[in-house]
Design a protein around this motif. Sequence first.
Motif, PDB file in Angstrom:
ATOM      1  N   ALA A 160      51.530  41.719  41.130  1.00  0.00           N
ATOM      2  CA  ALA A 160      50.572  40.195  41.259  1.00  0.00           C
ATOM      3  C   ALA A 160      50.383  39.689  39.998  1.00  0.00           C
ATOM      4  CB  ALA A 160      49.262  41.996  41.947  1.00  0.00           C
ATOM      5  N   HIS A 161      50.345  40.437  38.829  1.00  0.00           N
ATOM      6  CA  HIS A 161      49.172  39.935  38.124  1.00  0.00           C
ATOM      7  C   HIS A 161      50.846  38.741  37.725  1.00  0.00           C
ATOM      8  CE1 HIS A 161      48.015  40.333  33.551  1.00  0.00           C
ATOM      9  NE2 HIS A 161      49.692  39.908  33.281  1.00  0.00           N
ATOM     10  N   VAL A 162      51.975  38.531  37.536  1.00  0.00           N
ATOM     11  CA  VAL A 162      53.014  37.569  37.117  1.00  0.00           C
ATOM     12  C   VAL A 162      52.748  36.254  38.022  1.00  0.00           C
ATOM     13  CG1 VAL A 162      55.051  37.127  37.435  1.00  0.00           C
ATOM     14  CG2 VAL A 162      54.658  38.735  36.358  1.00  0.00           C
ATOM     15  N   MET A 163      52.066  36.310  40.078  1.00  0.00           N
ATOM     16  CA  MET A 163      52.270  35.699  40.815  1.00  0.00           C
ATOM     17  C   MET A 163      50.730  35.157  41.249  1.00  0.00           C
ATOM     18  SD  MET A 163      55.680  37.118  43.134  1.00  0.00           S
ATOM     19  CE  MET A 163      55.317  35.751  44.402  1.00  0.00           C
ATOM     20  N   VAL A 164      49.980  35.754  40.863  1.00  0.00           N
ATOM     21  CA  VAL A 164      48.834  35.886  41.437  1.00  0.00           C
ATOM     22  C   VAL A 164      47.615  35.328  40.005  1.00  0.00           C
ATOM     23  CG1 VAL A 164      46.854  35.936  42.536  1.00  0.00           C
ATOM     24  CG2 VAL A 164      49.412  37.113  43.718  1.00  0.00           C
ATOM     25  N   HIS A 165      47.011  36.587  39.715  1.00  0.00           N
ATOM     26  CA  HIS A 165      46.153  36.441  38.500  1.00  0.00           C
ATOM     27  C   HIS A 165      46.615  36.974  37.506  1.00  0.00           C
ATOM     28  CE1 HIS A 165      42.603  36.067  37.278  1.00  0.00           C
ATOM     29  NE2 HIS A 165      42.140  37.561  37.502  1.00  0.00           N
ATOM     30  N   ALA A 166      46.773  36.524  36.258  1.00  0.00           N
ATOM     31  CA  ALA A 166      47.056  36.683  34.813  1.00  0.00           C
ATOM     32  C   ALA A 166      46.333  37.191  34.013  1.00  0.00           C
ATOM     33  CB  ALA A 166      48.299  36.038  34.285  1.00  0.00           C
ATOM     34  N   GLY A 167      45.135  36.930  34.772  1.00  0.00           N
ATOM     35  CA  GLY A 167      43.728  37.329  33.464  1.00  0.00           C
ATOM     36  C   GLY A 167      43.038  37.916  33.863  1.00  0.00           C
ATOM     37  N   LYS A 168      41.693  38.781  33.192  1.00  0.00           N
ATOM     38  CA  LYS A 168      41.367  40.203  33.602  1.00  0.00           C
ATOM     39  C   LYS A 168      39.759  40.439  34.239  1.00  0.00           C
ATOM     40  CE  LYS A 168      43.137  42.331  29.264  1.00  0.00           C
ATOM     41  NZ  LYS A 168      43.072  42.384  27.440  1.00  0.00           N
ATOM     42  N   ALA A 169      39.238  38.533  34.079  1.00  0.00           N
ATOM     43  CA  ALA A 169      38.049  38.302  34.800  1.00  0.00           C
ATOM     44  C   ALA A 169      38.775  38.838  36.284  1.00  0.00           C
ATOM     45  CB  ALA A 169      37.365  37.746  34.134  1.00  0.00           C
ATOM     46  N   LEU A 171      39.730  37.530  39.896  1.00  0.00           N
ATOM     47  CA  LEU A 171      39.475  36.583  40.035  1.00  0.00           C
ATOM     48  C   LEU A 171      38.326  36.600  41.159  1.00  0.00           C
ATOM     49  CD1 LEU A 171      41.587  33.880  40.907  1.00  0.00           C
ATOM     50  CD2 LEU A 171      42.745  35.032  42.173  1.00  0.00           C
ATOM     51  N   GLY A 172      37.670  37.259  42.136  1.00  0.00           N
ATOM     52  CA  GLY A 172      36.658  37.697  43.486  1.00  0.00           C
ATOM     53  C   GLY A 172      35.317  36.811  42.784  1.00  0.00           C
ATOM     54  N   ASP A 173      34.880  37.705  41.837  1.00  0.00           N
ATOM     55  CA  ASP A 173      33.709  37.023  40.732  1.00  0.00           C
ATOM     56  C   ASP A 173      34.442  35.495  40.080  1.00  0.00           C
ATOM     57  OD1 ASP A 173      33.309  39.933  41.020  1.00  0.00           O
ATOM     58  OD2 ASP A 173      33.860  40.624  39.211  1.00  0.00           O
ATOM     59  N   MET A 174      34.815  34.693  40.466  1.00  0.00           N
ATOM     60  CA  MET A 174      34.439  33.787  39.311  1.00  0.00           C
ATOM     61  C   MET A 174      33.681  32.805  39.964  1.00  0.00           C
ATOM     62  SD  MET A 174      38.355  32.736  37.954  1.00  0.00           S
ATOM     63  CE  MET A 174      39.062  33.749  36.901  1.00  0.00           C
ATOM     64  N   ASP A 175      33.396  31.644  39.698  1.00  0.00           N
ATOM     65  CA  ASP A 175      32.595  30.192  40.587  1.00  0.00           C
ATOM     66  C   ASP A 175      33.357  29.580  40.749  1.00  0.00           C
ATOM     67  OD1 ASP A 175      32.300  29.648  38.190  1.00  0.00           O
ATOM     68  OD2 ASP A 175      30.540  29.706  37.773  1.00  0.00           O
ATOM     69  N   ARG A 176      33.462  28.820  40.404  1.00  0.00           N
ATOM     70  CA  ARG A 176      34.243  27.289  40.770  1.00  0.00           C
ATOM     71  C   ARG A 176      34.657  26.504  39.854  1.00  0.00           C
ATOM     72  NH1 ARG A 176      33.903  22.684  45.006  1.00  0.00           N
ATOM     73  NH2 ARG A 176      32.597  23.619  47.544  1.00  0.00           N
ATOM     74  N   TYR A 177      33.446  26.758  38.728  1.00  0.00           N
ATOM     75  CA  TYR A 177      33.706  26.021  37.020  1.00  0.00           C
ATOM     76  C   TYR A 177      35.097  26.947  36.642  1.00  0.00           C
ATOM     77  CZ  TYR A 177      30.155  23.228  38.742  1.00  0.00           C
ATOM     78  OH  TYR A 177      28.815  22.969  39.717  1.00  0.00           O
ATOM     79  N   ALA A 178      35.018  28.184  36.973  1.00  0.00           N
ATOM     80  CA  ALA A 178      35.913  29.403  36.512  1.00  0.00           C
ATOM     81  C   ALA A 178      37.122  29.603  37.090  1.00  0.00           C
ATOM     82  CB  ALA A 178      35.136  31.077  36.246  1.00  0.00           C
ATOM     83  N   PHE A 179      36.843  28.779  38.533  1.00  0.00           N
ATOM     84  CA  PHE A 179      38.227  28.716  39.186  1.00  0.00           C
ATOM     85  C   PHE A 179      39.249  27.950  39.144  1.00  0.00           C
ATOM     86  CE2 PHE A 179      40.299  27.470  43.570  1.00  0.00           C
ATOM     87  CZ  PHE A 179      41.380  28.833  43.232  1.00  0.00           C
ATOM     88  N   ALA A 180      38.306  26.610  38.948  1.00  0.00           N
ATOM     89  CA  ALA A 180      39.012  25.413  38.269  1.00  0.00           C
ATOM     90  C   ALA A 180      40.105  25.860  36.634  1.00  0.00           C
ATOM     91  CB  ALA A 180      38.198  24.138  37.938  1.00  0.00           C
ATOM     92  N   ALA A 181      38.797  26.232  36.495  1.00  0.00           N
ATOM     93  CA  ALA A 181      39.689  26.868  34.745  1.00  0.00           C
ATOM     94  C   ALA A 181      40.742  27.294  34.598  1.00  0.00           C
ATOM     95  CB  ALA A 181      38.534  26.959  33.820  1.00  0.00           C
ATOM     96  N   TRP A 182      40.455  27.908  35.635  1.00  0.00           N
ATOM     97  CA  TRP A 182      41.910  29.430  35.910  1.00  0.00           C
ATOM     98  C   TRP A 182      43.108  28.420  35.927  1.00  0.00           C
ATOM     99  CZ3 TRP A 182      43.214  30.420  41.294  1.00  0.00           C
ATOM    100  CH2 TRP A 182      45.122  31.520  41.004  1.00  0.00           C
ATOM    101  N   ALA A 183      42.760  27.698  37.234  1.00  0.00           N
ATOM    102  CA  ALA A 183      43.933  26.767  38.061  1.00  0.00           C
ATOM    103  C   ALA A 183      44.448  26.039  36.970  1.00  0.00           C
ATOM    104  CB  ALA A 183      43.108  26.440  38.785  1.00  0.00           C
ATOM    105  N   GLY A 184      43.556  25.233  36.226  1.00  0.00           N
ATOM    106  CA  GLY A 184      43.964  23.739  34.990  1.00  0.00           C
ATOM    107  C   GLY A 184      45.164  24.957  34.156  1.00  0.00           C
ATOM    108  N   GLY A 185      44.662  26.402  33.411  1.00  0.00           N
ATOM    109  CA  GLY A 185      45.350  27.156  32.845  1.00  0.00           C
ATOM    110  C   GLY A 185      47.432  27.344  33.602  1.00  0.00           C
ATOM    111  N   GLU A 186      47.637  27.087  34.685  1.00  0.00           N
ATOM    112  CA  GLU A 186      48.396  27.070  35.654  1.00  0.00           C
ATOM    113  C   GLU A 186      49.673  28.593  34.999  1.00  0.00           C
ATOM    114  OE1 GLU A 186      50.666  23.058  35.465  1.00  0.00           O
ATOM    115  OE2 GLU A 186      48.654  22.598  36.979  1.00  0.00           O
ATOM    116  N   SER A 187      49.032  29.806  34.941  1.00  0.00           N
ATOM    117  CA  SER A 187      49.643  30.441  34.589  1.00  0.00           C
ATOM    118  C   SER A 187      49.733  30.956  35.664  1.00  0.00           C
ATOM    119  CB  SER A 187      48.755  31.885  33.929  1.00  0.00           C
ATOM    120  OG  SER A 187      47.448  31.830  34.698  1.00  0.00           O
ATOM    121  N   THR A 188      50.163  31.394  36.726  1.00  0.00           N
ATOM    122  CA  THR A 188      50.666  31.298  37.952  1.00  0.00           C
ATOM    123  C   THR A 188      50.871  30.822  39.014  1.00  0.00           C
ATOM    124  OG1 THR A 188      48.966  32.291  39.394  1.00  0.00           O
ATOM    125  CG2 THR A 188      50.002  33.948  37.756  1.00  0.00           C
TER     126      THR A 188
END
Lengths: 375, 81
Positions: A160-169, A171-188
């Motif tokens: 799940a870390h490799v394919m879905v969400h690599a961050g420590k925070a 995912l479910g706690d994010m707001d729209r802006y944090a999610f957009a930043a996460w998506a922009g990081g293109e880590s998974t």
Amino acid sequence: MSLDGRVSIDLLCEAGAVQQAVVTPPPPVELGPIVKGRPIAEVVAAIGSLFSVCGMAQSAAGVEAAEAALGIDAGRRTREARRLLVLAETLREHLLMIGLDHARLAGQPPDMKSLRRAMTLVPRLKHALFPYGDAFTPGSRVCMFGPEADEIAAEAAALAHVMVHAGKAPLGDMDRYAFAAWAGGESTIAARLVTPILARDWAMAGCPKEPMGDSHEGRLADTSCLARQGGEPLVRAFLSENGAAGLVARLAARFVEASRLPGQIAEGLAALQAARDGDDLAVPCQGSADAIGDRTGTGSAEAARGRVEHRVVLRDGRVADYAIAAPTSSHFAADGVAARSLAALAAATREDLATQADLLIRAIDPCVGYDVRFC
Amino acid sequence: MCLALPASVVELLDADMAIVAFGTVRKRISLALVEDVSVGDFVLVHVGYALHKVSPDEAERTLKLMAEAGVLQEELEEVSA
């Protein structure tokens, strides 16, 4: 009309918007010939073999219904062990959807090495918990298990870390802006799918005017991961004012669930190790007997694509009737969530409309192939 | 619902692909999700991918169940389309 086990979708369009979505689910499988008159244990095993893509969920619902009809209390540990197998299967299905379909939609090559590992999670966990192969035999009991089960949970977390969400925070706690930043990081792969969707302002694509609540729609209720994760801040952030979901709310629900499942499996295994059957809470069997002695039992499980519900009637110890309600039949019914969501699509070009439809259908996720026609 | 059809592997191709036989129907599928597959093995196939290996007995049992449930012909028509 669907004739061959596929979902059939006709989108009637005008001025760049879908006016009506005519959705036809695959015909239901006629269970009668394979269940009637047979011993219930044989039927539960047959259903697990027949519907093997979500075989853990189908088997868990089946054995729960069977045990209810037979008046057997499986015990809290065994029920929990079966639930963990369903969770592992749900994770596998989400990882397959993300790793194959979402990767294709994002223009990414699939990570086959990770996917091959994901395919081993369920059989390994099943063997660790039920080494005698009787996980879904009525009356079976989970065994004490060794460190292998914990290793499987750790491997699930790594996937799940490799394919879905690599961050420590979370995912479910994010707001729209944090999610957009996460998506922009293109880590998974998951993040890379979302980036262009947000950039094209398609987050609310396919958002119907009215939400489909569990109590509101009865048999047509949306029981997908959106329903299970709808309370998470990230998912709520992408709902409309009246609580209806578009494309990104559905994708976010899958990603949140996939990222949380390894932790839930690990916690469940720890609780299993600590618990004894003697600790069982008294859970009433969902079974009853009628005047002529037929015994009816019901069972359910939360499969990757939504809730499966089984109902069995036993007469003289053998199956007299058996019914299954499956999520693809309800989500892709004529007036189900897919039809309502697809009917809300609008785009500048036919190509964009087709892309949105494809994304939305895969976000709702039928367990069969589908055909889309524009009229 | 989520049906996967048993098939026997008749030819291994490059890039994790294979030809499998569903009775008389032959189809090119991906073996990318399954390890250590050989010609003669049985695999469960769903939307073009082999999901895992099954024993010949289990494959036969599942095919019999599908035939009894009346879905085998539909599934064969779909894979041959």
